[in-house]
Design a protein around this motif. Structure first.
Motif, PDB file in Angstrom:
ATOM      1  N   CYS A 108       4.569  -4.160 -11.369  1.00  0.00           N
ATOM      2  CA  CYS A 108       6.022  -4.342 -11.308  1.00  0.00           C
ATOM      3  C   CYS A 108       6.645  -3.790 -12.588  1.00  0.00           C
ATOM      4  O   CYS A 108       5.951  -3.278 -13.467  1.00  0.00           O
ATOM      5  CB  CYS A 108       6.385  -5.810 -11.110  1.00  0.00           C
ATOM      6  SG  CYS A 108       6.001  -6.890 -12.517  1.00  0.00           S
ATOM      7  N   TRP A 151      -1.667  -5.398   1.765  1.00  0.00           N
ATOM      8  CA  TRP A 151      -2.222  -6.265   0.719  1.00  0.00           C
ATOM      9  C   TRP A 151      -3.735  -6.148   0.687  1.00  0.00           C
ATOM     10  O   TRP A 151      -4.342  -5.948  -0.361  1.00  0.00           O
ATOM     11  CB  TRP A 151      -1.784  -7.707   0.973  1.00  0.00           C
ATOM     12  CG  TRP A 151      -2.300  -8.709   0.001  1.00  0.00           C
ATOM     13  CD1 TRP A 151      -1.832  -8.949  -1.268  1.00  0.00           C
ATOM     14  CD2 TRP A 151      -3.380  -9.629   0.205  1.00  0.00           C
ATOM     15  NE1 TRP A 151      -2.554  -9.957  -1.854  1.00  0.00           N
ATOM     16  CE2 TRP A 151      -3.512 -10.399  -0.978  1.00  0.00           C
ATOM     17  CE3 TRP A 151      -4.241  -9.881   1.266  1.00  0.00           C
ATOM     18  CZ2 TRP A 151      -4.471 -11.403  -1.112  1.00  0.00           C
ATOM     19  CZ3 TRP A 151      -5.198 -10.879   1.131  1.00  0.00           C
ATOM     20  CH2 TRP A 151      -5.302 -11.629  -0.056  1.00  0.00           C
ATOM     21  N   CYS A 204       2.849 -17.266   0.355  1.00  0.00           N
ATOM     22  CA  CYS A 204       2.171 -16.325   1.240  1.00  0.00           C
ATOM     23  C   CYS A 204       1.333 -17.055   2.280  1.00  0.00           C
ATOM     24  O   CYS A 204       0.837 -18.142   2.045  1.00  0.00           O
ATOM     25  CB  CYS A 204       1.243 -15.399   0.443  1.00  0.00           C
ATOM     26  SG  CYS A 204       2.017 -13.879  -0.057  1.00  0.00           S
ATOM     27  N   VAL A 236       7.515  -7.553  -1.553  1.00  0.00           N
ATOM     28  CA  VAL A 236       6.743  -7.476  -2.792  1.00  0.00           C
ATOM     29  C   VAL A 236       7.699  -7.681  -3.961  1.00  0.00           C
ATOM     30  O   VAL A 236       8.749  -7.024  -4.031  1.00  0.00           O
ATOM     31  CB  VAL A 236       6.027  -6.114  -2.928  1.00  0.00           C
ATOM     32  CG1 VAL A 236       5.040  -6.149  -4.093  1.00  0.00           C
ATOM     33  CG2 VAL A 236       5.311  -5.741  -1.636  1.00  0.00           C
ATOM     34  N   TYR A 289      -3.753  -1.966  -7.320  1.00  0.00           N
ATOM     35  CA  TYR A 289      -2.626  -2.894  -7.352  1.00  0.00           C
ATOM     36  C   TYR A 289      -1.362  -2.136  -7.751  1.00  0.00           C
ATOM     37  O   TYR A 289      -1.420  -1.077  -8.363  1.00  0.00           O
ATOM     38  CB  TYR A 289      -2.878  -4.058  -8.314  1.00  0.00           C
ATOM     39  CG  TYR A 289      -2.850  -3.692  -9.784  1.00  0.00           C
ATOM     40  CD1 TYR A 289      -1.676  -3.827 -10.530  1.00  0.00           C
ATOM     41  CD2 TYR A 289      -3.996  -3.224 -10.444  1.00  0.00           C
ATOM     42  CE1 TYR A 289      -1.652  -3.499 -11.884  1.00  0.00           C
ATOM     43  CE2 TYR A 289      -3.967  -2.897 -11.789  1.00  0.00           C
ATOM     44  CZ  TYR A 289      -2.788  -3.039 -12.503  1.00  0.00           C
ATOM     45  OH  TYR A 289      -2.767  -2.708 -13.830  1.00  0.00           O
ATOM     46  N   GLN A 323      -4.453  -8.040  -6.575  1.00  0.00           N
ATOM     47  CA  GLN A 323      -3.052  -8.096  -6.151  1.00  0.00           C
ATOM     48  C   GLN A 323      -2.772  -9.524  -5.682  1.00  0.00           C
ATOM     49  O   GLN A 323      -3.363  -9.995  -4.711  1.00  0.00           O
ATOM     50  CB  GLN A 323      -2.804  -7.114  -5.005  1.00  0.00           C
ATOM     51  CG  GLN A 323      -1.363  -6.945  -4.614  1.00  0.00           C
ATOM     52  CD  GLN A 323      -0.642  -5.942  -5.486  1.00  0.00           C
ATOM     53  OE1 GLN A 323      -1.128  -4.863  -5.728  1.00  0.00           O
ATOM     54  NE2 GLN A 323       0.521  -6.320  -5.966  1.00  0.00           N
ATOM     55  N   SER A 369       2.145  -6.834  -8.860  1.00  0.00           N
ATOM     56  CA  SER A 369       3.271  -7.464  -8.177  1.00  0.00           C
ATOM     57  C   SER A 369       2.762  -8.442  -7.117  1.00  0.00           C
ATOM     58  O   SER A 369       1.599  -8.413  -6.731  1.00  0.00           O
ATOM     59  CB  SER A 369       4.162  -6.391  -7.538  1.00  0.00           C
ATOM     60  OG  SER A 369       3.371  -5.503  -6.761  1.00  0.00           O
ATOM     61  N   GLN A 370       3.652  -9.339  -6.638  1.00  0.00           N
ATOM     62  CA  GLN A 370       3.272 -10.366  -5.669  1.00  0.00           C
ATOM     63  C   GLN A 370       3.708  -9.997  -4.253  1.00  0.00           C
ATOM     64  O   GLN A 370       4.843  -9.567  -4.045  1.00  0.00           O
ATOM     65  CB  GLN A 370       3.949 -11.693  -6.009  1.00  0.00           C
ATOM     66  CG  GLN A 370       3.436 -12.369  -7.258  1.00  0.00           C
ATOM     67  CD  GLN A 370       3.916 -13.804  -7.316  1.00  0.00           C
ATOM     68  OE1 GLN A 370       3.494 -14.640  -6.509  1.00  0.00           O
ATOM     69  NE2 GLN A 370       4.798 -14.102  -8.257  1.00  0.00           N
ATOM     70  N   PHE A 371       2.815 -10.203  -3.303  1.00  0.00           N
ATOM     71  CA  PHE A 371       3.158 -10.038  -1.895  1.00  0.00           C
ATOM     72  C   PHE A 371       3.621 -11.386  -1.331  1.00  0.00           C
ATOM     73  O   PHE A 371       2.978 -12.411  -1.558  1.00  0.00           O
ATOM     74  CB  PHE A 371       1.941  -9.545  -1.104  1.00  0.00           C
ATOM     75  CG  PHE A 371       1.749  -8.064  -1.144  1.00  0.00           C
ATOM     76  CD1 PHE A 371       1.696  -7.329   0.032  1.00  0.00           C
ATOM     77  CD2 PHE A 371       1.619  -7.397  -2.360  1.00  0.00           C
ATOM     78  CE1 PHE A 371       1.519  -5.954   0.000  1.00  0.00           C
ATOM     79  CE2 PHE A 371       1.433  -6.018  -2.399  1.00  0.00           C
ATOM     80  CZ  PHE A 371       1.386  -5.292  -1.221  1.00  0.00           C
ATOM     81  N   GLU A 407      -1.263 -13.182  -4.262  1.00  0.00           N
ATOM     82  CA  GLU A 407      -0.437 -13.742  -3.210  1.00  0.00           C
ATOM     83  C   GLU A 407       0.501 -14.749  -3.852  1.00  0.00           C
ATOM     84  O   GLU A 407       0.121 -15.499  -4.737  1.00  0.00           O
ATOM     85  CB  GLU A 407      -1.288 -14.490  -2.184  1.00  0.00           C
ATOM     86  CG  GLU A 407      -2.243 -13.648  -1.395  1.00  0.00           C
ATOM     87  CD  GLU A 407      -3.097 -14.532  -0.508  1.00  0.00           C
ATOM     88  OE1 GLU A 407      -2.657 -14.847   0.602  1.00  0.00           O
ATOM     89  OE2 GLU A 407      -4.190 -14.907  -0.937  1.00  0.00           O
TER      90      GLU A 407
END
Length: 224
Positions: free
Chosen positions: A74, A62, A206, A102, A71, A200, A86-88, A202
């Protein structure tokens, strides 16, 4: 993927379902490339420690992306011009090691994009130091830098499609399902899109993702 709510339009299910199937089945990272306009396999990033090239740990990816202005889009990025990183997410289970995963840019999810970074880390067979992406100054600089990589990827895709068509012709089989039965191409030199404005994200779930920590013990064999 019962842990995510699919709210994508029905006419898109087949495409994204197939993408996610091969994303999960691949030993490598698979993301959507806006540059190539399709899903691609990418190499796992490495960094140099004590003169040795070692992989960035899943919990460090990340921050590695942020440090390089990159980044991972998605599936929702297909055909879109806006930036959808996309989300971590850190997924915790009692008695087990936290897993970094992710997912879709949106919460709740609008696509079934999903990466278990520990699984990919354990099995990936492609690595890259991405030195050419370390000093990018703008989106234009990124496109110029990635130009030769994109040309090589597109040429490889054309060769693969030609070989696939020839094979189907020789065997007398229909070529209709080739797009969903073949794994995505490896985009050498690509590790996401570049943007200084698209951080990117969170997930609200997270924690502790601001770690660019490299555990030397994990690479004891590499560092000998």
């Amino acid at each position: 993927m019962s842990h995510r709510v699919w709210s994508i339009p029905e006419e898109q299910w087949s495409t994204w379902d197939h993408w996610s199937y091969f994303q999960a089945a691949s030993y490598n990272l698979v993301v959507y490339s806006i540059l190539a306009k399709c899903p691609v396999r990418i190499a796992w990033p490495t960094i140099v420690i004590r003169g040795k090239c070692v992989p960035v740990l899943p919990k460090g990816l990340w921050n590695w992306l942020i440090l390089n202005g990159l980044y991972w889009p998605c599936w929702c990025s297909e055909g879109r011009e806006d930036l959808l990183p996309s989300q971590f997410v850190v997924r915790s289970s009692r008695g087990q090691q936290d897993r970094i995963e992710v997912f879709c840019h949106y919460l709740p999810a609008r696509c079934n994009f999903a990466l278990d970074l520990q699984k990919k880390f354990d099995h990936t067979d492609y690595f890259n130091d991405y030195e050419h992406l370390e000093d990018l100054s703008s989106e234009d600089h990124f496109e110029i830098t990635m130009g030769p990589c994109l040309e090589a990827f597109e040429e490889q895709q054309r060769r693969t499609e030609k070989e696939r068509s020839a094979s189907a012709s020789d065997s007398g089989d229909s070529n209709e399902e080739d797009d969903v039965t073949q794994e995505f191409g490896l985009f050498e030199g690509y590790c996401g899109e570049f943007s200084r404005s698209a951080r990117q994200p969170e997930s609200p779930y997270c924690r502790d993702l601001d770690l660019m920590v490299i555990e030397f013990e994990a690479f004891s064999e590499l560092l000998k």
